[in-house]
Scaffold this motif. Structure first.
Motif, short mmCIF file in Angstrom:
data_model
loop_
_atom_site.label_atom_id
_atom_site.label_comp_id
_atom_site.label_asym_id
_atom_site.label_seq_id
_atom_site.Cartn_x
_atom_site.Cartn_y
_atom_site.Cartn_z
N VAL A 1 -20.34 29.19 29.14
CA VAL A 1 -20.93 28.24 28.33
C VAL A 1 -20.14 27.03 28.54
CG1 VAL A 1 -21.80 27.37 26.11
CG2 VAL A 1 -21.63 29.70 26.41
N THR B 1 -20.56 22.53 27.92
CA THR B 1 -21.40 21.68 26.94
C THR B 1 -20.48 20.30 27.54
OG1 THR B 1 -22.58 20.96 25.03
CG2 THR B 1 -20.27 21.82 24.91
N VAL C 1 -15.99 27.18 23.61
CA VAL C 1 -16.94 27.01 24.82
C VAL C 1 -15.66 27.43 26.05
CG1 VAL C 1 -18.64 25.52 23.76
CG2 VAL C 1 -16.54 24.50 24.85
#
Length: 222
Positions: A8, A10, A51
């Motif tokens: 992940v 971001t 993350v």
């Protein structure tokens, strides 16, 4: 699907923003002091404890704000909330300055980079969309990751270019696969997206062929 099988990534904004992001809605009423809150909000929105990669979306208008935002990311890294730190839209000059100032070296610099879009010009701006930034990252152990690897931000028709079509015909692949393979052989990472399952499958199958040195040079000349 278990969490450890998903990577992940971001981003958080750098406020107050630099260049074309100066009116970005994320930074309305915000400053670099809000960086920790942006990290909290990102994790809350994703409903994750951590993350794998957090990117600083762009440099701030002032270097002190850039460093304040990056320091907040380092704090989250040491707390185990981020597995790796990265930046985006940092050119070679800013990367050099950053590496001299940080405790945790960025793992990635995500920049616009593609066939037809890898040369610094007034139109491309000082956002690292050039070979000099890629080469600096490679020399200093930072992966460069291309966004818009199919050339969308350049407004150049990479996928319909006759030179790209000719190379694709030789390898019996699509022009998109050639464009992505060209980035991968820099070497570099890339991010792309799509809604058509067939195209998404194509994007994942670019490692069954290699572009020759001559083909790489031909594509670089576009």
């Amino acid at each position: 699907l278990s969490r450890n099988k998903v990577f992940v990534t971001t981003k958080i904004p750098c406020c107050k923003p630099f260049g074309p992001w100066h009116n970005h809605p994320s930074c309305v009423g915000a400053t670099s002091a809000n960086a920790s809150q942006f990290i909290d909000a990102a994790l809350d929105q994703l409903q994750l404890e951590y993350v794998d990669l957090l990117l600083l979306h762009w440099p701030c208008a002032e270097w002190e704000d850039t460093m304040a935002s990056y320091t907040a990311m380092e704090t989250a890294y040491h707390a185990g909330r981020i597995r790796a730190i990265g930046v985006s839209n940092f050119n070679a000059t800013l990367m050099q300055k950053l590496l001299q100032s940080v405790e945790v070296k960025p793992a990635v610099n995500q920049i616009g980079f593609s066939i037809g879009g890898h040369t610094a010009t007034p139109k491309s701006g000082p956002f690292g969309r050039d070979d000099a930034t890629r080469e600096f990252c490679a020399a200093n152990g930072v992966w460069f990751q291309a966004y818009s690897p199919l050339g969308g931000i350049t407004h150049i028709d990479v996928l319909g270019n006759p030179k790209v079509e000719a190379v694709a015909a030789v390898h019996n692949v699509s022009t998109a696969q050639v464009a992505l393979r060209w980035v991968a052989q820099q070497p570099g990472l890339f991010v792309t997206s799509g809604e058509n399952p067939e195209y998404l499958q194509e994007d994942m199958h670019i490692f069954g062929f290699n572009l020759t040195d001559n083909e790489m040079q031909t594509l670089a000349s576009i």
